[in-house]
Design an enzyme around this catalytic site. Structure first.
Site, PDB file in Angstrom:
ATOM      1  N   LYS A 181       0.831  -1.203   0.000  1.00  0.00           N
ATOM      2  CA  LYS A 181       0.000   0.000   0.000  1.00  0.00           C
ATOM      3  C   LYS A 181       0.864   1.250   0.000  1.00  0.00           C
ATOM      4  O   LYS A 181       0.616   2.210  -0.749  1.00  0.00           O
ATOM      5  CB  LYS A 181      -0.919  -0.019   1.219  1.00  0.00           C
TER       6      LYS A 181
ATOM      7  N   ARG B 245      -3.410   3.423   8.134  1.00  0.00           N
ATOM      8  CA  ARG B 245      -3.702   2.137   7.499  1.00  0.00           C
ATOM      9  C   ARG B 245      -2.482   1.224   7.540  1.00  0.00           C
ATOM     10  O   ARG B 245      -1.345   1.675   7.445  1.00  0.00           O
ATOM     11  CB  ARG B 245      -4.109   2.346   6.029  1.00  0.00           C
TER      12      ARG B 245
ATOM     13  N   GLY C 287      -8.052  -5.554   2.946  1.00  0.00           N
ATOM     14  CA  GLY C 287      -8.929  -5.635   4.101  1.00  0.00           C
ATOM     15  C   GLY C 287      -8.493  -6.613   5.172  1.00  0.00           C
ATOM     16  O   GLY C 287      -9.237  -6.865   6.118  1.00  0.00           O
TER      17      GLY C 287
ATOM     18  N   THR D 263      -7.731  -0.439   9.710  1.00  0.00           N
ATOM     19  CA  THR D 263      -7.625   0.967   9.328  1.00  0.00           C
ATOM     20  C   THR D 263      -8.273   1.812  10.417  1.00  0.00           C
ATOM     21  O   THR D 263      -9.312   1.431  10.978  1.00  0.00           O
ATOM     22  CB  THR D 263      -8.334   1.204   7.974  1.00  0.00           C
TER      23      THR D 263
ATOM     24  N   GLN E 107      -1.694   9.141   6.669  1.00  0.00           N
ATOM     25  CA  GLN E 107      -2.062  10.037   5.569  1.00  0.00           C
ATOM     26  C   GLN E 107      -3.114  11.045   6.022  1.00  0.00           C
ATOM     27  O   GLN E 107      -4.058  10.695   6.732  1.00  0.00           O
ATOM     28  CB  GLN E 107      -2.603   9.205   4.402  1.00  0.00           C
TER      29      GLN E 107
ATOM     30  N   GLU F 248      -9.236   3.525  -4.563  1.00  0.00           N
ATOM     31  CA  GLU F 248     -10.062   4.247  -3.601  1.00  0.00           C
ATOM     32  C   GLU F 248      -9.935   5.742  -3.895  1.00  0.00           C
ATOM     33  O   GLU F 248      -8.834   6.258  -4.053  1.00  0.00           O
ATOM     34  CB  GLU F 248      -9.602   3.947  -2.172  1.00  0.00           C
TER      35      GLU F 248
ATOM     36  N   ARG G   1      -4.536  -0.425  -5.992  1.00  0.00           N
ATOM     37  CA  ARG G   1      -3.942  -1.758  -5.891  1.00  0.00           C
ATOM     38  C   ARG G   1      -4.318  -2.557  -7.138  1.00  0.00           C
ATOM     39  O   ARG G   1      -5.334  -2.274  -7.777  1.00  0.00           O
ATOM     40  CB  ARG G   1      -4.435  -2.482  -4.635  1.00  0.00           C
TER      41      ARG G   1
ATOM     42  N   HIS H 199     -16.314 -37.344 -23.373  1.00  0.00           N
ATOM     43  CA  HIS H 199     -16.026 -38.687 -22.869  1.00  0.00           C
ATOM     44  C   HIS H 199     -17.078 -39.196 -21.896  1.00  0.00           C
ATOM     45  O   HIS H 199     -17.652 -40.275 -22.086  1.00  0.00           O
ATOM     46  CB  HIS H 199     -14.653 -38.711 -22.193  1.00  0.00           C
TER      47      HIS H 199
END
Length: 931
Positions: A63, A157, A172, A176, A223, A337, A351, A882
């Site tokens: 990430k 995260r 996931g 987070t 972030q 996202e 990702r 077959h």
């Protein structure tokens, strides 16, 4: 562990500084150097987005590395932040004297033992959350936080080193934390992220996907929070169908957490070529917003806002354009996202989409349709490069030189796909191909029908109304005339004997050719032999096989026309003479009869080893009596096996223990000689059905003439239908010779120290093997990479039909089924109830007489199970594949092409198989436990 290059530089500098400090004795210098040394160590613990790229994976996780890449491309569209590195995590967990022991005990727990995993995960998380964070790590995080902006709220995260990778998402799996403010809360959230590396879901995911816990490290992304009006997820390829040309956007009000956690339905916007092609507005009852004091709150939206459009059309198109740029940068489809604040788009994460099936690669930009070769051949598992190379060389069309690999048989996801696009340009083929494919695999046939029926495809094909070349027609005429003669008047009684003689001489000649040469010349000879197999087999068998199939359809059509039904049709194909696959099954029954009176032999077989199979058999009481029967069987059929057209798959002569479960089931459940008696009973039933049909016809107007015509059709069909398995029998014998020749060359490479193991040749194409022999050199890294790729591809579920845009075309069986029943294709009439025996691999087969065989597919190697089975259910197949043909020969009801049958039907469940209408009903949810 591969360390990030920036960290290595930092450690080198740290070592130099430490060394220089040793030359100084003054307190001032020592103080300065201690400060510098501490600063460098702190810089190992944090990395700003501006200093991160894809090479930073080892220090900031998947990430974090992706965010660094995005920051370089989009700048301010990516909220600022930094990563707490894996070095910080490592130094943190190393403060514990118990952590290594926890990890070791975790590795010993079975992936299916969920209660044990849960308990171990709780212990680890509690332990990590109780540890003190070293001061230097705390100082590094706080310094980076202040520099990024201590007045902002943050999203924190987890970012694992095995996360957001092309081959593994891990999305996931860790925790987070949103809207985090303040020094203490930041540090606590980082510690909780570290602990979340051991959530139950994360542990189970790593166990299932083969990642060792000790080799997965965790970084933490810190972030700046954006407080959006709208947020969501964007897929740069349509996630359901896989179409790479469609960008699919989910959007809802507030933070994206509501969408990710599943508490709200999202609007759907789909964009193709800068045009909005689909808009689906959902009822969005709730939204998650940030609280002023930190944290988040879930809010119920007003009625009017619940049905309001979250994104404007223009914004959706603008967002799709950004998605295209992100995909272009990373080089593969992305799961992104995003959020919208003050009409400004922010990118929060990207990702790879790991669930998309790979697309066969073509040279042009036009739309292609590919259909699965494996589904047609009852072999849907991933293949190694040599197996793929051999089959592409075997294909007689789509290449410039005979020894080349076909451009119409292409690899994707370790499987082979036939590019049928060029064939569809011929109107007659376009008309007949879906009908032909319906007999091979109903859902493939329906998928091709769907594709041809699309307006844009029809428009494109109308400009490509090609006609068959006259030269091709001339070449085909002798075969067509021979086929007609077989139907109309020729004595076909010697056809199968002639085919057997042809195969014997051809195999003998090819063996001689391979023994005459060695080295690169032997590989060239293999390529030449492969290129001739299909044309040779086709020319030899087509007049007989074509006549057998056409007469079957004529019997069906004329019966319905003259009598109003085809009631006898299902019996007329039972127990035909000369079918090499049926004879193989009967011969195995003979082996089972030979060992049933020797209990010591039966006990030996239960624990026999492939390497010592025959020597060990000699040593047990009764072994010498049984051994000749075994040896005779393997002399005739030892070249066969499951997935036998893949040259890399083991043959029965190499792994004789594969047949042990079948032999034991026969000796346990079938009376001596019963398999032979059942075969003769089937033959008698076919003859009686033919007599009934002829007698019924004689009762109709002009009945004697009709009966005479039908009698000829019945005779031709019964005489020739046994030849249907000979082409594969011929090809498999040659593939066995080819495999032996390749393994002899591989043994020489091992002796020369070029390869470590003879089977390493499986990871190369024929042309590559030739070059290795010529140069006496090999790159071992290629073997490692291809092994890893194969392991990833083995987990994929191959689609039946896929376009060059990546769209998987799915179709449903045509059968009308009762509520709750499983639909498939009816291929052998009748209804039967019994206990399901779900068998995924032949070598694991345990089937009692009267059980219903439920399998992914059946190929000729599975034939010995049919005398035991009361019914058949497979996930793959069609009327002429077959399992269907053999089921009709044995007179057992069969339904094939049942999607996920081996998952939806549990071993031991009582089920009803309706082979006339094409469905399966589960009668009891409880399962019968069998030994």
């Amino acid at each position: 562990m591969k360390y990030d290059r920036h960290l290595l530089v930092g450690k080198d500098v740290l070592g130099i500084v430490t060394g220089i400090g040793g030359f100084f004795r003054g307190r001032m210098y020592l103080t300065i150097f201690a400060y510098i040394k501490g600063a460098i160590r702190m810089n190992q613990y944090v990395r700003y987005f501006s200093d991160i790229d894809k090479s930073s994976l080892a220090s900031v996780g998947g990430k974090g590395a992706n965010l660094g890449e995005l920051y370089h491309v989009f700048g301010s569209a990516v909220p600022a932040g930094f990563c707490v590195t894996t070095s910080a995590y490592r130094d943190f967990v190393n403060t514990s004297g118990e952590f290594a022991g926890f990890l070791n005990s975790l590795e010993l727990i079975n992936a299916e033992a969920l209660p044990e995993l849960k308990e171990a995960g709780q212990r680890l998380r509690r332990h990590l959350e109780s540890l003190d964070m070293p001061d230097q790590i705390q100082q590094a995080i706080i310094q980076a936080w202040r520099q990024t902006g201590s007045d902002y709220a943050y999203a924190i995260r987890s970012s694992a080193t095995a996360e957001d990778l092309p081959g593994a998402s891990f999305a996931g799996q860790q925790d987070t934390f949103l809207n985090i403010e303040g020094e203490k809360q930041i540090l606590d959230s980082v510690r909780k992220c570290w602990a979340s590396l051991f959530t139950d879901r994360a542990i189970a995911y790593r166990q299932k996907n083969g990642f060792e816990h000790k080799h997965v490290l965790l970084a933490v992304v810190v972030q700046r929070m954006v407080f959006p009006e709208v947020s969501g997820i964007m897929f740069t390829a349509e996630p359901v169908t896989g179409n790479r040309k469609i960008v699919s956007i989910d959007a809802s009000f507030g933070l994206g957490e509501a969408l990710v956690s599943g508490i709200v339905s999202a609007d759907l916007y789909q964009v193709r070529a800068n045009k909005l092609i689909k808009k689906q507005i959902a009822k969005k009852e709730q939204a998650i917003y940030a609280k002023s004091e930190g944290g988040t709150v879930t809010v119920v939206l007003s009625e009017e806002r619940q049905t309001a459009q979250a994104l404007s059309d223009e914004t959706a198109i603008r967002l799709a354009g950004m998605g295209g740029s992100i995909e272009g940068h990373f080089g593969n489809p992305q799961d992104i996202e995003w959020c919208l604040a003050n009409n400004e788009i922010f990118i929060l994460q990207s990702r790879p989409i790991t669930t998309l099936y790979p697309i066969p690669q073509v040279a042009d930009a036009k739309l292609h349709l590919f259909i699965s070769f494996g589904h047609q051949q009852m072999m849907t598992e991933a293949m190694k490069p040599l197996g793929i190379s051999a089959l592409r060389t075997l294909a007689p069309i789509g290449k410039k030189l005979p020894q080349d690999e076909s451009d119409l048989l292409l690899e994707a996801g370790g499987r082979l796909y036939v590019d049928v696009t060029q064939f569809l340009e011929y109107p007659q083929i376009r008309k007949r191909l879906p009908e032909l494919l319906l007999n091979i695999d109903e859902m493939i046939g329906r998928a091709v029908q769907d594709f041809i029926g699309r307006e844009e495809v029809r428009s494109a094909l109308q400009t490509e109304n090609k006609r068959l070349e006259l030269a091709f027609v001339k070449k085909a005429l002798p075969t067509v005339f021979a086929l007609l003669r077989n139907i109309l008047y020729r004595d076909n009684s010697w056809a199968i004997d002639e085919m057997n003689l042809f195969i014997h001489h051809q195999v003998k000649e090819n063996k001689r050719k391979l023994q005459k040469v060695s080295g690169p010349e032997r590989i060239e000879q293999i390529q030449e032999i492969l290129a001739t197999l299909l044309p040779t087999a086709f020319l030899q068998v087509a007049p007989s096989m074509g006549a057998a199939i056409i007469t079957y359809k004529l019997i069906e059509n004329l019966s319905e026309k003259w009598l109003g039904d085809a009631a006898e049709l299902d019996s007329i194909s039972k127990s035909p003479s000369g079918n090499v696959t049926t004879e193989m099954g009967l011969a195995l029954g003979d082996v089972a009869d030979a060992l049933r009176n020797h209990p010591a032999v039966i006990e030996y077989l239960k624990q026999a080893d492939n390497a010592t199979f025959f020597d060990g058999l000699r040593a047990v009481p009764g072994g010498e009596d049984v051994l000749p029967v075994f040896l005779h069987y393997f002399e005739q059929y030892g070249m066969r096996g499951t997935g036998e057209i893949d040259v890399t798959r083991p043959r029965w002569r190499e792994v004789p223990t594969q047949l042990v479960p079948v032999l034991l089931s026969h000796s346990k459940s079938v009376r001596p000689g019963q398999h032979r008696r059942d075969f003769l009973a089937g033959k008698e039933e076919a003859e009686l059905a033919a007599d009934r049909l002829l007698n019924r016809l004689r009762q109709t107007p002009r009945g004697n003439l009709k009966a005479k015509r039908m009698q000829r059709l019945l005779k031709v069909h019964r005489t020739l239908i046994g030849i249907r398995e000979h082409p594969k029998y011929f090809i498999v014998q040659n593939l066995d010779l080819i495999k032996q020749a390749i393994m002899q060359e591989a043994a020489k490479l091992v002796t020369a120290g070029i390869l470590e193991d003879p089977e390493d040749v499986f990871w190369f194409s024929l042309q590559e093997i030739k070059k290795i022999i010529e140069t006496q050199q090999v790159d071992q890294k290629i073997i490692a990479r291809r092994k890893e790729k194969f392991q990833q591809e083995a987990k994929l579920a191959p689609p039946r039909a896929i376009t060059s845009e990546g769209e998987i075309i799915s179709a449903k069986p045509g059968a009308q089924v009762p509520p709750g029943a499983l639909a498939g294709s009816p291929v052998s009439a009748g209804t039967v109830e019994g206990y399901a025996r779900v068998i995924l691999k032949l070598e694991e087969a345990k089937l009692d007489k009267g059980d219903i065989l439920v399998a992914p597919y059946t190929d000729p190697a599975w034939t010995p199970l049919f005398p035991l089975a009361a019914g058949l259910v497979t996930e793959v197949g069609g009327l002429m594949t077959h399992g269907a043909v053999v089921a009709r020969e044995y007179g057992i009801p069969a339904v094939v092409g049942v999607d996920q049958a081996t998952r939806k039907i549990q071993d031991g469940q009582k089920i009803r198989v309706d082979g006339s209408q094409g469905f399966i009903e589960i009668l009891e949810n409880e399962t019968l436990t069998k030994p």
